[in-house]
Motif scaffolding. Structure first.
Motif, PDB file in Angstrom:
ATOM      1  N   LYS B   9      40.130  57.626  86.583  1.00 48.18           N
ATOM      2  CA  LYS B   9      41.332  58.414  86.892  1.00 48.18           C
ATOM      3  C   LYS B   9      40.931  59.774  87.436  1.00 48.18           C
ATOM      4  N   ALA B  10      39.828  60.305  86.903  1.00 49.27           N
ATOM      5  CA  ALA B  10      39.372  61.631  87.320  1.00 49.27           C
ATOM      6  C   ALA B  10      39.049  61.628  88.813  1.00 49.27           C
ATOM      7  N   LEU B  11      38.415  60.559  89.291  1.00 47.64           N
ATOM      8  CA  LEU B  11      38.079  60.483  90.717  1.00 47.64           C
ATOM      9  C   LEU B  11      39.346  60.341  91.559  1.00 47.64           C
ATOM     10  N   ASP B  12      40.292  59.558  91.075  1.00 45.98           N
ATOM     11  CA  ASP B  12      41.571  59.410  91.800  1.00 45.98           C
ATOM     12  C   ASP B  12      42.236  60.779  91.962  1.00 45.98           C
ATOM     13  N   GLU B  13      42.266  61.516  90.859  1.00 46.54           N
ATOM     14  CA  GLU B  13      42.942  62.817  90.898  1.00 46.54           C
ATOM     15  C   GLU B  13      42.178  63.791  91.778  1.00 46.54           C
ATOM     16  N   LEU B  14      40.863  63.770  91.689  1.00 46.70           N
ATOM     17  CA  LEU B  14      40.044  64.673  92.494  1.00 46.70           C
ATOM     18  C   LEU B  14      40.241  64.385  93.989  1.00 46.70           C
ATOM     19  N   THR B  15      40.262  63.125  94.338  1.00 48.62           N
ATOM     20  CA  THR B  15      40.464  62.730  95.735  1.00 48.62           C
ATOM     21  C   THR B  15      41.796  63.266  96.247  1.00 48.62           C
ATOM     22  N   SER B  16      42.810  63.160  95.408  1.00 50.07           N
ATOM     23  CA  SER B  16      44.138  63.652  95.789  1.00 50.07           C
ATOM     24  C   SER B  16      44.125  65.177  95.935  1.00 50.07           C
ATOM     25  N   LEU B  17      43.465  65.861  94.996  1.00 49.77           N
ATOM     26  CA  LEU B  17      43.401  67.324  95.041  1.00 49.77           C
ATOM     27  C   LEU B  17      42.695  67.814  96.286  1.00 49.77           C
ATOM     28  N   LEU B  18      41.550  67.229  96.595  1.00 48.45           N
ATOM     29  CA  LEU B  18      40.721  67.727  97.698  1.00 48.45           C
ATOM     30  C   LEU B  18      41.209  67.246  99.054  1.00 48.45           C
ATOM     31  N   SER B  19      42.273  66.479  99.075  1.00 44.57           N
ATOM     32  CA  SER B  19      42.802  66.009 100.361  1.00 44.57           C
ATOM     33  C   SER B  19      43.578  67.117 101.060  1.00 44.57           C
ATOM     34  N   SER B  20      43.846  68.211 100.344  1.00 39.94           N
ATOM     35  CA  SER B  20      44.529  69.337 100.986  1.00 39.94           C
ATOM     36  C   SER B  20      43.842  70.633 100.579  1.00 39.94           C
ATOM     37  N   ARG B  21      44.200  71.690 101.259  1.00 37.29           N
ATOM     38  CA  ARG B  21      43.600  72.992 100.995  1.00 37.29           C
ATOM     39  C   ARG B  21      44.043  73.493  99.621  1.00 37.29           C
ATOM     40  N   LEU B  22      43.110  74.065  98.888  1.00 36.06           N
ATOM     41  CA  LEU B  22      43.436  74.543  97.551  1.00 36.06           C
ATOM     42  C   LEU B  22      43.634  76.056  97.574  1.00 36.06           C
ATOM     43  N   ASP B  23      44.892  76.485  97.408  1.00 31.95           N
ATOM     44  CA  ASP B  23      45.176  77.919  97.403  1.00 31.95           C
ATOM     45  C   ASP B  23      45.271  78.457  95.978  1.00 31.95           C
ATOM     46  N   ASP B  24      45.612  77.612  95.068  1.00 30.05           N
ATOM     47  CA  ASP B  24      45.825  78.042  93.683  1.00 30.05           C
ATOM     48  C   ASP B  24      44.489  77.978  92.948  1.00 30.05           C
ATOM     49  N   PRO B  25      44.061  79.105  92.326  1.00 27.36           N
ATOM     50  CA  PRO B  25      42.803  79.076  91.567  1.00 27.36           C
ATOM     51  C   PRO B  25      42.829  78.007  90.480  1.00 27.36           C
ATOM     52  N   ALA B  26      44.015  77.711  89.932  1.00 26.99           N
ATOM     53  CA  ALA B  26      44.109  76.681  88.891  1.00 26.99           C
ATOM     54  C   ALA B  26      43.737  75.311  89.471  1.00 26.99           C
ATOM     55  N   ASP B  27      44.076  75.076  90.732  1.00 26.59           N
ATOM     56  CA  ASP B  27      43.714  73.808  91.372  1.00 26.59           C
ATOM     57  C   ASP B  27      42.207  73.743  91.605  1.00 26.59           C
ATOM     58  N   SER B  28      41.613  74.873  92.011  1.00 30.76           N
ATOM     59  CA  SER B  28      40.152  74.904  92.210  1.00 30.76           C
ATOM     60  C   SER B  28      39.451  74.676  90.879  1.00 30.76           C
ATOM     61  N   TRP B  29      39.979  75.284  89.828  1.00 35.49           N
ATOM     62  CA  TRP B  29      39.413  75.082  88.496  1.00 35.49           C
ATOM     63  C   TRP B  29      39.473  73.604  88.121  1.00 35.49           C
ATOM     64  N   ARG B  30      40.641  73.001  88.347  1.00 34.85           N
ATOM     65  CA  ARG B  30      40.828  71.591  87.984  1.00 34.85           C
ATOM     66  C   ARG B  30      39.853  70.714  88.772  1.00 34.85           C
ATOM     67  N   ALA B  31      39.673  71.019  90.048  1.00 30.46           N
ATOM     68  CA  ALA B  31      38.752  70.223  90.859  1.00 30.46           C
ATOM     69  C   ALA B  31      37.332  70.351  90.304  1.00 30.46           C
ATOM     70  N   ALA B  32      36.942  71.569  89.940  1.00 30.79           N
ATOM     71  CA  ALA B  32      35.599  71.780  89.378  1.00 30.79           C
ATOM     72  C   ALA B  32      35.454  71.010  88.063  1.00 30.79           C
ATOM     73  N   VAL B  33      36.491  71.036  87.256  1.00 30.03           N
ATOM     74  CA  VAL B  33      36.473  70.309  85.974  1.00 30.03           C
ATOM     75  C   VAL B  33      36.259  68.815  86.217  1.00 30.03           C
ATOM     76  N   LEU B  34      36.992  68.280  87.188  1.00 29.40           N
ATOM     77  CA  LEU B  34      36.900  66.836  87.451  1.00 29.40           C
ATOM     78  C   LEU B  34      35.516  66.474  87.995  1.00 29.40           C
ATOM     79  N   ILE B  35      34.963  67.338  88.828  1.00 27.10           N
ATOM     80  CA  ILE B  35      33.600  67.088  89.335  1.00 27.10           C
ATOM     81  C   ILE B  35      32.623  67.088  88.172  1.00 27.10           C
ATOM     82  N   ALA B  36      32.777  68.048  87.272  1.00 25.09           N
ATOM     83  CA  ALA B  36      31.887  68.122  86.102  1.00 25.09           C
ATOM     84  C   ALA B  36      32.002  66.857  85.262  1.00 25.09           C
ATOM     85  N   ARG B  37      33.220  66.369  85.076  1.00 25.64           N
ATOM     86  CA  ARG B  37      33.396  65.169  84.254  1.00 25.64           C
ATOM     87  C   ARG B  37      32.711  63.967  84.899  1.00 25.64           C
ATOM     88  N   ILE B  38      32.908  63.830  86.199  1.00 26.91           N
ATOM     89  CA  ILE B  38      32.362  62.643  86.878  1.00 26.91           C
ATOM     90  C   ILE B  38      30.841  62.728  86.940  1.00 26.91           C
TER      91      ILE B  38
END
Lengths: 174, 323
Positions: B9-38
């Protein structure tokens, strides 16, 4: 992930202490920004203090209704019935309509628990209780975002992320 | 919850997140979290190289976690009695996220220190952790066993054992471990054992001249002669509870020259022991046999309350995993 009951079957939080603690810890916590879910909320904490609640008693780590005056207790419990309960019941309905909920705890010895996220980012956890058989709200709160963050979408996003992390839910209804 | 599904699920969510530009620091944080998990998962999935390439920018926007606030939040939730799958698990996941991002950002020392502080804090509240053991076990499948994140969830996974271990000294002191362990999950045994302990405190240990004779695979009517010649015997001691493992269908008889009464206690009953002997059958274990230096007591409680000396024997079925 089957359940034999609907949101309309779910009982409110049970017990005055549970209701009191949730109002004091969550509804009155300005950092949770409950005005996103309850537009006419105003400064609920200030109103409670004006109604006779001691500031320190409501801010305690484990606020209990036995430690406050009867007037304060009545006011806070009324805030549960008139403000917090409608907010979390709305969240349950909104979540059920779009299937934005997931199974949390499958341990049947304690009763299974489910997590719901409403449209305003209100998180509600309900648990099946065995004796007498019922489903009740165990907790309702808003996600932990930075206090100065007043963007409703941030709370919703964070709540949905927690739903994804804690349950098998995978995005239906987001 | 299935560990494989959770991490994928983490990869699914990460793929969705990184498919667009991340303006919100919370989104960048979430992407980093998901990368760390994977990246930290021993069971996959594989992280696409183009996602890894975005990591430096993500980390720069996401910033660093606020450790002290996390610790304060965790203490608040550990000390409350709210639903543990609510805010408490949320904070634990925030800690998990923080540790993952710290490791990604190569702040290993900080990650180790935070992990150690959190584990130490969690160990003070094992009862709050127990309901989350199933989640901890799932998370441990998705992270390497020697990682800083694993340390957090291992503390939770060990919480039930820790609660038991902490309960043991309060139940019994200086008693054989096997007998101590029998009290766990058996309120009747714990109550009977505690009652005997209190009674035993009133007199000094002494040999009883009472012996327990054991013969396997003999009928109960053999009890009359058991003890005349036997293969195993155990001398009871006033003021002590002895422990005896026997196979099913073993006859255990207590006899001796002193004046005494014999009692048995099981999960369902407590009464005078007929013939002074017990045949251990399926489902009996454990059985508590007590000899009291009394003559006319009508119950074990009465005998103990009279202050007379007592000696006990716990009979347990051998190798049945009862303990």
């Amino acid at each position: 992930m089957t359940k034999s009951w609907k949101v309309s079957d779910i009982l409110d939080m049970q017990g005055e202490d549970v209701q009191f603690a949730h109002v004091a810890k969550h509804l009155y916590n300005k950092c949770e920004h409950w005005e996103h879910a309850i537009p006419d909320l105003g400064d609920a904490f200030h109103k409670a203090c004006k109604a006779g609640c001691a500031h320190a008693k409501l801010k305690k780590d484990y606020p209990k209704c036995s430690c406050v005056t009867p007037q304060c207790k009545a006011h806070v419990l009324r805030d549960h019935d008139e403000l917090l309960s409608p907010a979390y019941r709305d969240a349950l309905k909104e979540a059920e309509e779009v299937a934005r909920f997931g199974l949390l705890d499958e341990d049947r010895s304690d009763g299974r628990a489910w997590m719901y996220v409403g449209d305003q980012g209100v998180i509600v956890i309900v648990r099946e209780v065995k004796r007498p058989r019922r489903v009740e709200v165990k907790t309702a709160y808003r996600a932990d975002c930075e206090c100065r963050n007043t963007d409703p979408n941030s709370f919703f996003k964070e709540a949905v992320r927690k739903l994804r992390d804690k349950t098998s839910w995978n995005g239906g209804g987001s | 919850m299935n560990a494989n599904d959770w991490i994928h699920k983490a990869l699914d969510e990460l793929t969705s997140l990184l498919s667009s530009r991340l303006d919100d620091p919370a989104d960048s944080w979430r992407a980093a979290v998901l990368i760390a998990r994977i990246q930290g998962s021993p069971i996959g999935p594989t992280l696409p190289a183009e996602f890894v390439a975005q990591l430096p920018e993500l980390l720069q926007v996401a910033g660093q976690p606020d450790h002290e606030t996390l610790l304060d939040l965790l203490i608040d939730e550990l000390e409350s009695d709210d639903e543990p799958w609510g805010r408490l698990l949320d904070v634990l996941l925030d800690v998990d996220d923080a540790l993952g991002v710290l490791v990604l950002a190569k702040h290993d020392d900080t990650a180790h220190e935070l992990s150690a502080r959190i584990a130490a804090l969690m160990s003070l509240y094992p009862s709050r952790s127990i309901p989350l053991v199933s989640f901890a076990q799932m998370r441990l499948e998705t992270t390497r066993h020697d990682s800083v994140i694993a340390k957090l969830w291992q503390t939770i996974e060990r919480a039930p054992a820790q609660v038991w271990a902490e309960a043991l000294p309060a139940v019994i002191e200086g008693k054989p471990t096997e007998v101590v362990l029998l009290t766990l999950g058996r309120p009747w045994f714990e109550a009977a054992y505690s009652k005997l302990q209190r009674a035993f405190a009133t007199f000094k240990p002494a040999f009883t001249e009472l012996c327990a004779y054991i013969r396997p695979d003999v009928p109960l009517d053999f009890a009359a002669t058991l003890g005349d010649s036997s293969t195993v015997s155990l001398e009871l001691v006033w003021g002590e509870i002895q422990y005896l493992e026997v196979a099913l269908n073993t006859l255990v008889k207590v006899r001796g020259p002193s004046t005494y009464q014999l009692w048995y206690s099981t999960s369902s009953n407590s009464d005078l022991l007929e013939h002074g002997a017990w045949m251990l059958e399926q489902g009996d274990s454990p059985v508590l046999i007590t000899a009291t230096e009394s003559q006319h007591a009508t119950s074990l409680d009465e005998a103990l309350k009279s202050g007379c000396r007592a000696a006990s024997l716990v009979i347990v079925e051998a190798n049945n995993g009862t303990i």
